[in-house]
Write an enzyme that holds these catalytic residues in place. Sequence first.
Site, short mmCIF file in Angstrom:
data_model
loop_
_atom_site.label_atom_id
_atom_site.label_comp_id
_atom_site.label_asym_id
_atom_site.label_seq_id
_atom_site.Cartn_x
_atom_site.Cartn_y
_atom_site.Cartn_z
N GLU A 419 -7.41 39.75 -33.96
CA GLU A 419 -8.70 39.11 -34.25
C GLU A 419 -8.99 39.12 -35.75
OE1 GLU A 419 -10.24 37.32 -32.17
OE2 GLU A 419 -8.99 37.93 -30.49
N HIS A 422 -7.23 36.26 -37.51
CA HIS A 422 -7.99 35.01 -37.50
C HIS A 422 -9.06 35.02 -38.59
CE1 HIS A 422 -6.39 33.40 -33.81
NE2 HIS A 422 -6.84 34.39 -33.05
N ASP A 495 -4.35 30.24 -28.61
CA ASP A 495 -4.42 29.80 -30.01
C ASP A 495 -3.36 28.75 -30.28
OD1 ASP A 495 -6.27 31.81 -30.26
OD2 ASP A 495 -4.82 33.25 -31.07
ZN ZN Z 1 -6.34 34.61 -31.03
#
Ligand code: ZN
Length: 610
Positions: A419, A422, A495
Amino acid sequence: MKKHYKFSIWYFIIGIWIVLIVQNYLAGSFAVKTLPYSEFLQYLEQGKVAEVAITANEIQGRLKAESENGKEQYFKTVKVDPEISELLSAHHVKYSGTIESTFLRDIISWLLPVFIFLGVWFFLMKKMMPQQPGFMSLGKSKAKIYKQEATGITFDDVAGVDEAKVELEEIIEFLKNPDKFTDFGGQMPKGLLLVGPPGTGKTMLAKAVAGESNVPFFSISGSEFVEMFVGLGAARVRDMFEEAKKNAPCIIFIDELDALGKARGIGGYGGHDEREQTLNQLLVELDGFDSNIGVILMAATNRPEVLDPALLRPGRFDRQVLVDRPDKEGRKKILEVHLRKVKRIGDLDVDRLAAMTAGMVGADLANLVNEATLLAVRSRKERVEMAQFEEAVERVVAGLEKKNRLINKKERNIVAYHELGHAIVSMSLPDTDPVQKITIVPRGIAALGYTMQLPTEDRYLMSKTELLNKIATLLGGRAAEQTVFNEISTGAHNDLAKAADIARSMVIEYGMSEQMGQVYLKGESKGQFLMPGLSQRGEYSEATARKIDEEVKKIIDEQYQVALNILAGQRDTIEKAVQVLLEKEKISGEELKQIMQGTELPGREEEPAT
Ligand code: ZN
Ligand code: ADP
């Protein structure tokens, strides 16, 4: 239910059996035998007649006990001889002119069993239908709505859901002073949908709104509507609204809205029409009432995706409040709420408890406190101590692991890096949506964690750079895993799909690929019966298709490299931020920015390291 049913068959059998015995007994003792006149005369000759009563055309009487199997036998016969009294006198039989009526006996011998039978039946019906309003009032539909004048629950009892509380504050304000709102000509929301996993306190929140604003609370479960006979569900909905309007201001709460509000056409063969009727009635009622009379409809669901879209339209359940799994701080507060009720409590490190219970919801935590208390009682402890809680956590976790996802330490670690990947990529690139917050609290069904980005404004146009940055951000999760662990996981497949979608659109729709040039290759779907994936494909040759794939791959590869490069330069930030994220389970965009700029977080030192 099944058990009851089985039982009831036995009740029937026993009931019938009792009836038969009673009948038999009564028949044996009270039965009146009809004798031919000649036989009667014979008995008379033999001196076996005890007494008789004579009417205009009938003789009734009793034979002496010894006559037939030791029992007194009642008999009747026709009166043939009008001079019968002389004959009776001659044989010294007592006689009278009136009848000792057997009518009562006859009636009793028939009615008693009937009454017993009815009794058994009533008993049975009651047993069989504990939920029914009574079969006599069938069709009148006294809806099983639970009414609570005062719920006695306040916001203090519901912890760790501060965001939801803020949303609900306005409703309370309105219910307390409806005039204040209506004077301004404001319109209150009619329907409020609480969305979240089971046990996160949705019901409690609804009750707390009622409690805080001192209004009655009506509740019914969506599944109760559909278990009914056909047509009754709709009647119940109508009744419920009528009742609520009479009691305004008040709150109606429908739990498990999805049981009733499932999109029409989804699932179930049986009871389909019934549910549809009920749903339609609910829609009609929702449209028909004016929220300004002070009736607020609240509903809860953990599967908002299956709800009929009609329910979510403006003027219906148009406001949705997310009641999500609590983060560590939230769990700490929930634990504190439940620990308040435990009388004898030792020295507890609630902070550590909260850290130990990642993934648990309010109901699990309430259960945990209870379990720990029981353990303390069982092992005859003076107080509930940390040791009991540790044991209870193990028990609860073992039970929960089957039920839902409680991510373990190693996974948490991976998710945290993913996370942050990202977030850091996004923040390092220009023209990206600002990162709102990053969390590793398991959400919903699929995601293990998420990075929330809010678009700054509604976008209609996006530049090529922005699209590329978006792809890089999407790939940032996997890039972080690669950078840190030199290993990638399955956590990124969503993703990748999104990144590939954007890249593909760039190539075939937006003409953003240098190789392909300014082309539009996305074909209109030819037939309606093609599979969704197939219909995407336009009119182009195999060679073109290959070229498109190559271009998509090139874009993805390039952006993956961009992400890797950014992360390689931010190793320090990643490590620092991961520590915070693992401890607090969430981190705001602002905090991350500060870490990236090398500033220590304010107040970080206050918290003792664990
Ligand atoms: Zn992800
Ligand atoms: P839901 O309706 O979301 O399934 P409930 O409101 O029925 O959950 O919660 C079940 C129980 O769990 C409550 O009675 C309460 O004891 C506990 N609980 C759940 N969430 C919380 C919370 N946020 N704060 C305190 N207790 C909670």
